[in-house]
Motif scaffolding. Structure first.
Motif, PDB file in Angstrom:
ATOM      1  N   LEU A 138      68.508  31.935 -24.972  1.00  0.00           N
ATOM      2  CA  LEU A 138      68.634  33.395 -24.936  1.00  0.00           C
ATOM      3  C   LEU A 138      68.403  34.004 -26.310  1.00  0.00           C
ATOM      4  O   LEU A 138      67.883  35.127 -26.422  1.00  0.00           O
ATOM      5  N   SER A 139      68.772  33.269 -27.358  1.00  0.00           N
ATOM      6  CA  SER A 139      68.571  33.791 -28.719  1.00  0.00           C
ATOM      7  C   SER A 139      67.095  33.934 -29.052  1.00  0.00           C
ATOM      8  O   SER A 139      66.725  34.676 -29.967  1.00  0.00           O
ATOM      9  N   LYS A 140      66.250  33.226 -28.319  1.00  0.00           N
ATOM     10  CA  LYS A 140      64.800  33.306 -28.533  1.00  0.00           C
ATOM     11  C   LYS A 140      64.138  34.280 -27.566  1.00  0.00           C
ATOM     12  O   LYS A 140      62.939  34.238 -27.346  1.00  0.00           O
ATOM     13  N   ARG A 141      64.954  35.148 -26.965  1.00  0.00           N
ATOM     14  CA  ARG A 141      64.477  36.176 -26.039  1.00  0.00           C
ATOM     15  C   ARG A 141      63.689  35.543 -24.888  1.00  0.00           C
ATOM     16  O   ARG A 141      62.530  35.862 -24.635  1.00  0.00           O
ATOM     17  N   VAL A 142      64.356  34.661 -24.194  1.00  0.00           N
ATOM     18  CA  VAL A 142      63.736  33.912 -23.103  1.00  0.00           C
ATOM     19  C   VAL A 142      63.332  34.844 -21.969  1.00  0.00           C
ATOM     20  O   VAL A 142      64.057  35.771 -21.603  1.00  0.00           O
ATOM     21  N   ARG A 143      62.160  34.593 -21.398  1.00  0.00           N
ATOM     22  CA  ARG A 143      61.702  35.295 -20.201  1.00  0.00           C
ATOM     23  C   ARG A 143      61.510  34.323 -19.045  1.00  0.00           C
ATOM     24  O   ARG A 143      61.641  34.675 -17.889  1.00  0.00           O
ATOM     25  N   LEU A 144      61.180  33.069 -19.391  1.00  0.00           N
ATOM     26  CA  LEU A 144      61.025  32.014 -18.389  1.00  0.00           C
ATOM     27  C   LEU A 144      61.758  30.783 -18.905  1.00  0.00           C
ATOM     28  O   LEU A 144      61.358  30.186 -19.906  1.00  0.00           O
ATOM     29  N   LEU A 145      62.843  30.431 -18.232  1.00  0.00           N
ATOM     30  CA  LEU A 145      63.702  29.316 -18.658  1.00  0.00           C
ATOM     31  C   LEU A 145      63.412  28.099 -17.790  1.00  0.00           C
ATOM     32  O   LEU A 145      63.496  28.167 -16.569  1.00  0.00           O
ATOM     33  N   ILE A 146      63.075  26.980 -18.432  1.00  0.00           N
ATOM     34  CA  ILE A 146      62.788  25.727 -17.722  1.00  0.00           C
ATOM     35  C   ILE A 146      63.950  24.775 -17.956  1.00  0.00           C
ATOM     36  O   ILE A 146      64.288  24.449 -19.095  1.00  0.00           O
ATOM     37  N   LEU A 147      64.578  24.321 -16.876  1.00  0.00           N
ATOM     38  CA  LEU A 147      65.718  23.407 -16.982  1.00  0.00           C
ATOM     39  C   LEU A 147      65.390  22.113 -16.259  1.00  0.00           C
ATOM     40  O   LEU A 147      65.167  22.108 -15.054  1.00  0.00           O
ATOM     41  N   ASP A 148      65.379  21.015 -17.007  1.00  0.00           N
ATOM     42  CA  ASP A 148      65.038  19.698 -16.462  1.00  0.00           C
ATOM     43  C   ASP A 148      66.327  18.927 -16.181  1.00  0.00           C
ATOM     44  O   ASP A 148      67.014  18.485 -17.102  1.00  0.00           O
ATOM     45  N   GLU A 149      66.690  18.803 -14.910  1.00  0.00           N
ATOM     46  CA  GLU A 149      67.906  18.108 -14.479  1.00  0.00           C
ATOM     47  C   GLU A 149      69.134  18.609 -15.242  1.00  0.00           C
ATOM     48  O   GLU A 149      69.872  17.821 -15.861  1.00  0.00           O
ATOM     49  N   PRO A 150      69.409  19.915 -15.204  1.00  0.00           N
ATOM     50  CA  PRO A 150      70.507  20.445 -16.025  1.00  0.00           C
ATOM     51  C   PRO A 150      71.891  20.016 -15.579  1.00  0.00           C
ATOM     52  O   PRO A 150      72.834  20.053 -16.364  1.00  0.00           O
ATOM     53  N   THR A 151      72.051  19.622 -14.309  1.00  0.00           N
ATOM     54  CA  THR A 151      73.386  19.269 -13.814  1.00  0.00           C
ATOM     55  C   THR A 151      73.564  17.769 -13.616  1.00  0.00           C
ATOM     56  O   THR A 151      74.571  17.340 -13.048  1.00  0.00           O
ATOM     57  N   ALA A 152      72.605  16.956 -14.099  1.00  0.00           N
ATOM     58  CA  ALA A 152      72.668  15.509 -13.850  1.00  0.00           C
ATOM     59  C   ALA A 152      73.939  14.878 -14.395  1.00  0.00           C
ATOM     60  O   ALA A 152      74.481  13.948 -13.803  1.00  0.00           O
ATOM     61  N   SER A 153      74.446  15.394 -15.533  1.00  0.00           N
ATOM     62  CA  SER A 153      75.625  14.797 -16.162  1.00  0.00           C
ATOM     63  C   SER A 153      76.872  15.652 -15.999  1.00  0.00           C
ATOM     64  O   SER A 153      77.891  15.392 -16.645  1.00  0.00           O
ATOM     65  N   LEU A 154      76.819  16.657 -15.130  1.00  0.00           N
ATOM     66  CA  LEU A 154      77.935  17.588 -15.003  1.00  0.00           C
ATOM     67  C   LEU A 154      78.768  17.299 -13.767  1.00  0.00           C
ATOM     68  O   LEU A 154      78.252  16.802 -12.763  1.00  0.00           O
TER      69      LEU A 154
END
Length: 525
Positions: A157-173
Motif C-alpha cells: 500500500l505504501s507503493k500506491r498499489v493498484r493491482l496486488l498479486i498474492l502468491d499463496e498468502p494463507t498457506a502458513s496461516l
C-alpha cells in the motif's frame, strides 16, 4: 467493464520445458481474480512475467495495462504502475522494525535525510488500513506469521498499489489469520484496488473471488465468472487435474497392531528462554499400521513436540521416556533417532528439509549415505539406482534425477523430501504439515503414500492445521493446546466442532484437564 490488465498469448519456456503456452488472462479494476492450478501449472511463472521478474523479451505475448502495451524490464517498472507482487516467502527483514521494512526502499526524506516523523506517521496510517495495532518500531521478528503477511500488504500500500498479486498468502496461516487477510482483500476491492489471488485453498477462493482462471500444464483451461454462475469445487478440481476425484481422501482398510512408539512424561523447555515450558508432561503412542493426527492452533507446541522426539532437534532440558517396539531408547541426537527407526518430515521444506541448489539424486540419498557409501565413499551406481527407484515409486515429475530441486514444483519437492526419509526405512514417520502449499492432485498422491506406509505396518503421525485433512486420513486424532494433549477422538467419532471445542474448553478452564467429546476428563492410551 474495461479491463485494467490484459495478458494475451503469453508463452514462456525454460531449458526445453514449456512453462506457459498461449495463456490469456485479464483483470478488471477493483476485482479479485483467483488463479488456480496444480503445482507446476504455470501460475507463479505467469505472475513473474506480469511483474517484470521475467523481463520483456524473455517470453512471447503481450501485456496491456491501462490500455497501453507494457514492456517491463524489471520489477521496478511494474511497481511504478502500482503492480505489486507478494511472494509466498515473505521478503521482510526480521531484525528491523515494521516502519523500516515498509519504507526500506523508498523512505520519506527532507534534504536527503530520512524524515523519521513522516515515516512513523505514514506507517501508523498504513497499519490502520490493514487492521494492525502494533507500533511502527515493533520488530518484525516479534510478530506472528499472520501479522507479517499484513505488514507485507502495508508495504504494498505504501507503493500506491493498484493491482496486488498474492502468491499463496494463507498457506502458513491459521483459520483466523486467513479470514482476516481475506476480509482485507474484500475491503481493498471496495477501495478500487484489484487483486490476483493464487491459492490451493478452494474454499477461500470461492469465498472472495469475482472470477477464477484455471491453468493446467501451462495452458488456460477454464474461466469462471463467480458473479453470474455458482462456484463448484468439483468443476475446479476436474479442470485442474483433468480427472474426477470422486473422493478427496483415498479409502483404506486399516489393520492396526501393537504399539510401535510410546512416549511417557515428555517435557521440553524453550532453548532460549530457560523458564518457558513448551511441552508439558505428554503421554503419546502410535500403533503399527495406524495413522494418528495431531490437531491444534498455531503455537500449541505440535512442531516442538515432534522435533524434540526426533533426536532432540529442538528444545532444552528434555525429559521423558521413549519406547520403540517395546524397547526403551535414548534418542540423544538426530543420527540416533534415524538409526532407531524414527523419521521427521519438516513443515519447512525449503529451509530445513531440502538443499534447494542440489539435484534430486543427492537430496533423496542425503539421510541414507551409509547405504550408498559402505566404505565411506559414495557408490555412484547405488546412488543412481536408489534415486531412480524413488523417482518412479513416488512419481516425481522432473526432467531427470540431476535436476535441481529448487526448479521443481512444491508438490514434487514434497515428494523428494518424503523419498529422503522413506529411504531410511523408518518404523515411525512423523509428517509435519505434509500438504502445505500443494494442490489437490498432489495432496491425493501423498494421502495414498500415507496409506501405503500404514498398510506396510509403519506408524504414521500427521500434524496438520487442516481439520478436514485429519478427519479424512487419520484413524485417531489427538488435540494439542499450550504444550499438552487436551483431547483424543477416534476417527469415527471426530468432527471439526468437537476438536475445536476441546481446544477452546481447555483454554477456558485453564486447569490442565482434557476435553473429550464434550466432557471434561482424562485421555487414556
Amino acid at each position: 467493464m474495461t479491463a485494467m490488465l490484459e495478458m494475451r498469448g503469453v508463452s514462456k519456456g525454460f531449458a526445453g520445458v514449456q512453462a506457459l503456452r498461449d495463456v490469456n488472462f485479464s483483470v478488471e479494476p477493483g476485482q479479485i481474480h483467483a488463479l488456480v492450478g496444480e503445482n507446476g501449472a504455470g501460475k507463479s511463472t505467469l505472475m513473474k512475467v506480469l511483474s517484470g521478474v521475467y523481463p520483456s523479451g524473455s517470453y512471447e505475448g503481450t501485456i496491456t495495462f491501462d490500455g497501453e502495451a507494457r514492456r517491463f524490464r524489471d520489477i521496478n517498472d511494474s511497481e511504478a504502475l502500482g503492480i505489486i507482487i507478494i511472494h509466498q516467502e515473505l521478503a521482510l527483514i526480521p531484525l528491523m522494525s515494521i516502519a523500516e521494512n515498509i519504507f526500506l526502499s523508498h523512505p520519506p526524506a527532507r534534504f536527503g535525510i530520512v524524515d523519521r516523523e513522516a515515516v512513523y506517521r505514514r506507517t501508523r496510517e498504513l497499519l490502520a488500513q490493514v487492521g494492525l495495532r502494533e507500533q511502527p518500531d515493533t520488530l518484525v521478528n516479534d510478530l506472528g506469521i499472520g501479522k507479517q503477511q499484513l505488514v507485507e500488504i502495508a508495504k504494498a500500500l505504501s507503493k500506491r498499489v493498484r493491482l496486488l498479486i498474492l502468491d499463496e498468502p494463507t498457506a502458513s496461516l491459521n483459520e483466523a489469520d486467513s479470514a482476516a487477510l481475506l476480509d482485507r482483500l474484500v475491503a481493498f476491492r471496495q477501495q478500487g484496488i484489484a487483486s490476483i489471488l493464487i491459492s490451493h485453498k478452494l474454499n477461500e477462493v470461492a469465498r472472495v473471488a469475482d472470477r477464477i482462471t484455471v491453468l493446467r500444464d501451462g495452458r488456460t483451461v477454464d474461466h469462471i465468472d463467480c458473479r453470474i454462475e455458482p462456484v463448484q469445487e468439483d468443476r475446479i478440481i476436474r479442470s485442474m487435474v483433468d480427472r474426477d476425484l470422486a473422493h478427496r481422501f483415498p479409502e483404506r482398510d486399516a489393520r492396526i497392531g501393537d504399539p510401535v512408539l510410546v512416549v511417557e512424561g515428555w517435557s521440553v523447555y524453550h532453548p532460549l528462554h530457560a523458564g518457558r515450558q513448551v511441552v508439558r508432561n505428554v503421554d503419546f503412542h502410535v500403533r503399527r499400521g495406524e495413522v494418528v493426527g495431531i490437531a491444534g492452533l498455531m503455537g500449541a507446541g505440535r512442531t516442538e513436540f515432534a522435533m524434540s522426539l526426533f533426536g532432540r532437534a529442538w528444545g532444552a532440558n528434555v525429559s521423558g521416556r521413549i519406547r520403540l517396539d517395546g524397547r526403551e531408547v535414548v534418542l540423544s541426537n538426530v543420527s540416533a533417532a534415524i538409526d532407531a527407526g524414527l523419521a521427521y518430515v519438516t513443515e519447512d521444506r525449503k529451509q530445513l528439509g531440502l538443499i534447494m541448489a542440489e539435484d534430486v539424486r543427492k537430496n533423496i540419498t542425503l539421510a541414507s549415505l551409509d547405504r550408498i557409501a559402505p566404505n565411506g565413499v559414495i557408490d555412484e551406481i547405488s546412488e543412481l539406482k536408489a534415486a531412480g527407484e524413488y523417482r518412479t515409486r513416488m512419481q516425481i515429475r522432473c526432467s531427470d534425477i540431476y535436476q535441481e530441486v529448487g526448479h521443481l514444483s512444491g508438490g514434487n519437492q514434497q515428494k523428494v523430501m518424503l523419498s529422503k526419509w522413506l529411504m531410511t526405512d523408518p518404523k515411525v514417520l512423523i509428517l509435519d504439515e505434509p500438504t502445505r502449499g500443494i494442490d489437490v492432485g498432489a495432496k491425493y498422491e501423498i494421502y495414498c503414500i500415507i496409506n501405503e506406509l500404514a498398510a506396510a505396518g509403519r506408524g504414521v503421525v500427521v500434524i496438520s492445521s487442516e481439520l478436514p485433512e485429519l478427519l479424512g486420513i487419520c484413524d485417531r486424532i489427538c488435540v494439542m493446546n499450550d504444550g499438552a494433549f487436551v483431547g483424543e477422538f477416534a476417527a469415527a467419532d471426530a468432527t471439526q466442532e468437537k476438536i475445536m471445542r476441546a481446544i477452546m474448553r481447555n483454554r477456558d478452564t485453564g486447569n490442565g484437564m482434557v476435553a473429550n467429546d464434550g466432557q471434561i476428563g482424562t485421555v487414556r492410551p
